[in-house]
Motif scaffolding. Structure first.
Motif, PDB file in Angstrom:
ATOM      1  N   UNK A 194      30.989  17.299   7.344  1.00 33.47           N
ATOM      2  CA  UNK A 194      30.507  17.530   8.715  1.00 33.47           C
ATOM      3  C   UNK A 194      29.001  17.286   8.767  1.00 33.47           C
ATOM      4  N   UNK A 195      28.281  17.780   7.752  1.00 30.11           N
ATOM      5  CA  UNK A 195      26.818  17.631   7.710  1.00 30.11           C
ATOM      6  C   UNK A 195      26.425  16.153   7.604  1.00 30.11           C
ATOM      7  N   UNK A 196      27.160  15.411   6.764  1.00 28.09           N
ATOM      8  CA  UNK A 196      26.842  13.982   6.596  1.00 28.09           C
ATOM      9  C   UNK A 196      27.063  13.237   7.909  1.00 28.09           C
ATOM     10  N   UNK A 197      28.152  13.546   8.595  1.00 24.46           N
ATOM     11  CA  UNK A 197      28.459  12.898   9.871  1.00 24.46           C
ATOM     12  C   UNK A 197      27.404  13.231  10.905  1.00 24.46           C
ATOM     13  N   UNK A 198      27.005  14.484  10.937  1.00 23.95           N
ATOM     14  CA  UNK A 198      26.005  14.942  11.919  1.00 23.95           C
ATOM     15  C   UNK A 198      24.688  14.196  11.720  1.00 23.95           C
ATOM     16  N   UNK A 199      24.316  14.040  10.447  1.00 27.93           N
ATOM     17  CA  UNK A 199      23.054  13.372  10.115  1.00 27.93           C
ATOM     18  C   UNK A 199      23.082  11.920  10.617  1.00 27.93           C
ATOM     19  N   UNK A 200      24.181  11.222  10.309  1.00 24.53           N
ATOM     20  CA  UNK A 200      24.256   9.814  10.725  1.00 24.53           C
ATOM     21  C   UNK A 200      24.400   9.677  12.242  1.00 24.53           C
ATOM     22  N   UNK A 201      25.041  10.662  12.873  1.00 23.37           N
ATOM     23  CA  UNK A 201      25.209  10.585  14.329  1.00 23.37           C
ATOM     24  C   UNK A 201      23.890  10.861  15.043  1.00 23.37           C
ATOM     25  N   UNK A 202      23.063  11.724  14.480  1.00 25.29           N
ATOM     26  CA  UNK A 202      21.893  12.190  15.243  1.00 25.29           C
ATOM     27  C   UNK A 202      20.572  11.556  14.848  1.00 25.29           C
ATOM     28  N   UNK A 203      20.437  11.108  13.591  1.00 22.01           N
ATOM     29  CA  UNK A 203      19.171  10.496  13.178  1.00 22.01           C
ATOM     30  C   UNK A 203      19.230   9.005  13.516  1.00 22.01           C
ATOM     31  N   UNK A 204      18.288   8.514  14.321  1.00 21.25           N
ATOM     32  CA  UNK A 204      18.369   7.112  14.749  1.00 21.25           C
ATOM     33  C   UNK A 204      17.986   6.092  13.668  1.00 21.25           C
ATOM     34  N   UNK A 205      17.503   6.551  12.511  1.00 20.96           N
ATOM     35  CA  UNK A 205      17.110   5.605  11.450  1.00 20.96           C
ATOM     36  C   UNK A 205      18.328   4.805  10.986  1.00 20.96           C
ATOM     37  N   UNK A 206      18.136   3.543  10.538  1.00 23.15           N
ATOM     38  CA  UNK A 206      19.273   2.760  10.039  1.00 23.15           C
ATOM     39  C   UNK A 206      19.976   3.498   8.891  1.00 23.15           C
ATOM     40  N   UNK A 207      21.315   3.358   8.835  1.00 22.89           N
ATOM     41  CA  UNK A 207      22.116   4.095   7.840  1.00 22.89           C
ATOM     42  C   UNK A 207      21.630   3.796   6.420  1.00 22.89           C
TER      43      UNK A 207
END
Ligand SMILES: NC(=O)c1ccc[n+]([C@@H]2O[C@H](COP(=O)([O-])OP(=O)(O)OC[C@H]3O[C@@H](n4cnc5c(N)ncnc54)[C@H](OP(=O)(O)O)[C@@H]3O)[C@@H](O)[C@H]2O)c1
Length: 250
Positions: A194-207
């Motif tokens: 859940x934390x990993x998904x949240x980070x990628x969903x909310x931080x606009x930096x490239x994956x």
């Protein structure tokens, strides 16, 4: 107007749980008596139809959640009119196939996942329909998709949802085998995803950049990523997505 459900199986049960959770009046939903229809109506107060024809008579919007192989035959048997919207959750079944079976009805495809039960399903929608989007929003974020080709690609994520659970399970089992209490291991593994998904969903930096920032040279994340890459884990993941897309395209 009532919501009707035809194909009251595993997915529809999760959708119905999500609707109850968001406060929908159970009597405003009418269920086909097949599958879990009778039991869910008895347990939660949903309206129960004597047969599919009664669902069609009393409901304007109909959720179709039968197995994909049954979708066209069941739809053709329903005698849907111009006042009906058929909302199909059947994976890989095209608008053209459904329209061939119900030429008068409006056809909309959706792809929810069982986290609908917790209001956490990212649900795909094609073509866009405001009224359908409004009721889907009770199940989690609605993701309108611009074309049917894109819809099939996006539907691969419904399979990934299952693989992610398998990965969480594997991680939890590994931790438990190495001494963590089983329930702590499961909750930790799930919360980490859940934390990993949240980070990628909310931080606009490239994956790539986000992942690089975690993989400190010589550190533990890098060591594990190198091992996964060397053993073909990501190539295998791509291959699994290809397999699913091919199936969806029929
Ligand atoms: N499972 C998921 O997580 C998921 C996620 C997204 C989309 N979907 C899609 O949802 C659909 C259903 O999947 P599922 O896993 O929920 O399958 P399922 O549990 O097998 O449910 C299908 C249901 O359809 C009923 N049915 C079959 N023929 C019918 C008819 N003529 N009239 C009324 N009901 C009929 C079956 O009843 P009987 O038991 O009486 O035959 C069964 O309850 C599939 O098309 C799938 O692609 C599933």
């Amino acid at each position: 107007m009532m919501l009707g459900v035809i194909g009251v199986g595993h997915l529809a049960t999760a959708v119905l749980r999500g609707l109850m959770r968001s406060g929908v009046e159970p009597e405003s939903v009418i269920l086909s008596p097949r599958g879990h229809g009778k039991a869910l109506a008895a347990a939660h107060g949903f309206s129960l139809a004597a047969d599919n024809a009664e669902v069609v008579r009393r409901a304007g919007t109909i959720l179709l959640a039968v197995r994909p192989a049954d979708a066209a035959t069941v739809t053709a048997s329903l005698e849907l009119g111009a006042h009906h919207t058929l909302v199909s959750a059947c994976a890989g079944v095209t608008v053209a196939t459904l329209a061939g079976a119900a030429p008068a009805a409006r056809i909309v495809r959706i792809m929810p996942v069982t986290a609908a039960a917790y209001g956490a399903s990212p649900t795909l929608l094609y073509p866009h329909d405001g009224a359908v989007a409004d009721w889907l929003a009770q199940l989690g974020p609605v993701i309108p998709i611009g074309s049917e080709e894109e819809f099939e690609v996006a539907t691969v994520s419904a399979a990934v949802y299952g693989w992610a659970q398998a990965l969480i399970g594997a991680g939890a089992d590994w931790s438990a085998r190495h001494g963590l209490p089983a329930e702590v291991a499961r909750q930790l593994a799930a919360a980490t995803f859940t934390a990993a998904g949240r980070m990628l969903a909310e931080d606009p930096a490239p994956a790539d950049e986000l992942i690089r920032s975690l993989a400190t040279p010589g550190g533990i994340t890098e060591a594990g990523l190198d091992h996964l890459t060397a053993n073909g884990a990501f190539t295998a993941w791509d291959g699994a997505c290809d397999v699913v897309l091919k199936r969806l395209r029929g």
